[in-house]
Design an enzyme around this catalytic site. Structure first.
Site, PDB file in Angstrom:
ATOM      1  N   HIS A  72       5.052  15.166   5.895  1.00 14.97           N
ATOM      2  CA  HIS A  72       5.666  13.852   5.668  1.00 14.97           C
ATOM      3  C   HIS A  72       6.179  13.755   4.233  1.00 14.97           C
ATOM      4  CE1 HIS A  72       3.785  11.368   9.159  1.00 14.97           C
ATOM      5  NE2 HIS A  72       4.245  12.540   9.560  1.00 14.97           N
ATOM      6  N   TYR A 201       1.906   1.401   6.103  1.00 10.98           N
ATOM      7  CA  TYR A 201       0.811   0.602   5.566  1.00 10.98           C
ATOM      8  C   TYR A 201       1.320  -0.834   5.496  1.00 10.98           C
ATOM      9  CZ  TYR A 201      -1.544   4.878   3.904  1.00 10.98           C
ATOM     10  OH  TYR A 201      -2.183   6.093   3.824  1.00 10.98           O
ATOM     11  N   PRO A 293     -10.820   4.304   2.786  1.00 12.28           N
ATOM     12  CA  PRO A 293      -9.834   5.245   3.339  1.00 12.28           C
ATOM     13  C   PRO A 293      -8.372   4.893   3.077  1.00 12.28           C
ATOM     14  CG  PRO A 293     -10.766   3.873   5.075  1.00 12.28           C
ATOM     15  CD  PRO A 293     -11.513   3.541   3.831  1.00 12.28           C
ATOM     16  N   LYS A 297      -7.937   9.689   0.853  1.00  8.76           N
ATOM     17  CA  LYS A 297      -8.384  10.652  -0.152  1.00  8.76           C
ATOM     18  C   LYS A 297      -9.700  11.374   0.140  1.00  8.76           C
ATOM     19  CE  LYS A 297      -5.022  10.385  -2.935  1.00  8.76           C
ATOM     20  NZ  LYS A 297      -4.039  11.371  -2.516  1.00  8.76           N
ATOM     21  N   TYR A 385      -0.585   9.625  -4.320  1.00  8.45           N
ATOM     22  CA  TYR A 385      -0.682   9.816  -2.875  1.00  8.45           C
ATOM     23  C   TYR A 385      -0.558  11.290  -2.492  1.00  8.45           C
ATOM     24  CZ  TYR A 385      -0.519   8.498   2.004  1.00  8.45           C
ATOM     25  OH  TYR A 385      -0.830   8.364   3.339  1.00  8.45           O
TER      26      TYR A 385
HETATM   27  C1  PHB Z   1      -5.441   8.654   9.461  1.00  8.05           C
HETATM   28  O1  PHB Z   1      -4.437   9.101  10.051  1.00  8.05           O
HETATM   29  O2  PHB Z   1      -6.571   8.738   9.956  1.00  8.05           O
HETATM   30  C2  PHB Z   1      -5.291   7.998   8.145  1.00  8.05           C
HETATM   31  C3  PHB Z   1      -4.057   8.016   7.519  1.00  8.05           C
HETATM   32  C4  PHB Z   1      -3.900   7.396   6.289  1.00  8.05           C
HETATM   33  C5  PHB Z   1      -4.979   6.767   5.696  1.00  8.05           C
HETATM   34  C6  PHB Z   1      -6.225   6.771   6.308  1.00  8.05           C
HETATM   35  C7  PHB Z   1      -6.378   7.383   7.537  1.00  8.05           C
HETATM   36  O3  PHB Z   1      -4.815   6.160   4.502  1.00  8.05           O
END
Ligand code: PHB
Ligand code: APR
Length: 392
Positions: A72, A201, A293, A297, A385
């Site tokens: 990505h 997000y 989460p 990270k 990130y």
């Molecule tokens: C996930 O795909 O499980 C995932 C992706 C991004 C995050 C947390 C979990 O910030």
């Protein structure tokens, strides 16, 4: 039984440590309380930083990751009814993240260890550490009803947040830093085509939402919920309804629905133990620190610890030098706190806090607006990130 490094836990930390040490000619035994089938099926994190993916490739365990992982180059931030793309690659001089499930990393590492004769003990109970104060530490555990003992030079506690290793650091020798959050994540895995090619997000009046994926056919998504949320209160229809509401901001796309394969509640916590070492015991990954989460990270930070420890142990067994081992905790903690800061910031920016006042909400909107409209601010997000350099 005798080995050089006894490792507790076959998560990403323990398995990668065992593999990297094997490449350095250092012998390990990994002792895991769960079965192999269980650890290979456990759905956890899913985003690899640029450097973490590279670490796996360089260590010869990245073939499937390179074939099946989804690279990505950007992520999306939704707020105030709009979507804003953060171009990670453009902002970081070409870095990216790879979406690849933690359990896939675990499968690849188990396969690599077993095919080179690695000693992995699954379904081991009552793991106990002894002798870390002296020169002859050891591990004892029960497997198939038999009590077994391993003598070693060092113990690596890679047994996650709920493991036993951290408890062996005497209270007078450590300090704990922690923060809990007044919310959790309700996570689902669904047999539905991901509606967006990149992660979304979302900050929304009903609470945070995240749209992620595991493959072209599997959607992973999360909804902010109460820490004590009762899953039984959430029908599938209610989950999809909230995902539509929180993620579909500008009518540009619609979240695809499908059968929900798994669901669970993830608590949100920030936690650090300092130092990450006590004598001959080293704490690695979730055993030493937890991040919320939001910044994706946890697994990446665990892998960064492993890089530091594997090099330090390799140095020690090659030449008897202890300077890198002595610096293990301080070296790791520099990154741990950078990542704590970033994870806390992403969490605070995107979630609804039950006690937030109207002024605080406006400040958060202003900060998000700044993040997406200033190239400098976008870069700060992007470089964290995709993962900070390993030599910070
Ligand atoms: C996930 O795909 O499980 C995932 C992706 C991004 C995050 C947390 C979990 O910030
Ligand atoms: N004895 C043996 N094994 C244990 C014990 C014990 N007493 N307690 C826990 N374990 C095992 C767990 O079953 C698990 O397989 O240790 C392993 C720890 O793995 P993780 O929890 O995945 O931790 P870590 O390897 O440090 O990886 C960090 O995990 O929680 C995620 O977000 C986190 O992605 C990050 C990653």
């Amino acid at each position: 039984m005798r080995t050089q490094v006894a490792i507790i836990g076959a998560g990403p930390s323990g398995l990668l440590l065992s593999h990297l040490l094997h490449l350095e000619g250092v012998d390990t035994v990994v002792v895991e309380s769960q079965s192999r089938a269980y650890v290979e099926a456990r759905i956890r994190a899913g985003v690899l930083e640029h450097g973490a993916a590279q670490t796996l490739v360089e260590a010869g365990v990245g073939a499937r990751l390179q074939r099946e992982g989804l690279v990505h180059h950007g992520i999306n931030l939704n707020f105030s009814g709009q979507t804003h793309r953060i171009d990670l690659s453009d902002l970081t001089g070409g870095s990216a993240v790879t979406v690849y499930g933690q359990h896939e990393v675990v499968k690849d590492l188990i396969e690599a260890r077993l095919s080179s004769g690695g000693d992995l003990r699954f379904a081991a109970s009552d793991v106990q550490i002894s002798g870390i104060d002296g020169d002859a530490p050891g591990l004892a555990f029960t497997q198939d009803g038999q009590r077994q003992e391993i003598a070693c030079a060092f113990v690596a506690g890679c047994d996650g947040f709920h493991g036993v290793s951290r408890g062996y650091v005497p209270a007078s020798q450590h300090r704990i830093y922690e923060r809990s959050y007044p919310f959790a994540w309700l996570g689902i895995l669904a047999a539905a085509r991901p509606a967006s090619e990149e992660l979304i997000y979302a900050r929304h009046a009903n609470g945070f939402a995240l749209l992620s994926m595991r493959s072209a056919e599997i959607t992973r998504a999360y909804l902010q919920c109460a820490p004590d949320e009762d899953l039984a209160q959430w029908s599938d229809a209610h989950v999809w309804d909230e995902l539509h509401k929180r993620l579909e901001v500008d009518g540009a796309f619609r979240v695809n629905e499908g059968p929900i394969l798994q669901r669970g509640v993830t608590p949100m916590r920030s936690f650090v133990i300092e130092p990450m070492q006590y004598r001959r015991l080293f704490l690695v990954g979730d055993a030493a620190h937890i991040v919320p989460p939001t910044g994706a990270k946890g697994m990446n930070l665990a892998m960064a610890d492993v890089r530091v420890l594997s090099r330090a142990l390799a140095d020690y067994f090659r030449s008897g030098k202890t300077d890198r081992l002595d610096a293990y905790s301080a070296t790791c903690l520099r990154r741990v706190w950078q990542v704590q800061r970033f994870s806390w910031w992403m969490t605070a920016l995107l979630h609804r806090f039950p006690d937030a006042d109207a002024f605080g909400e406006r400040l958060r909107d202003a900060e998000l607006r700044h993040v997406v409209s200033s190239r400098a601010a976008s870069r700060v997000l992007a470089e964290n990130y995709v993962g900070l350099p390993y030599d910070i």
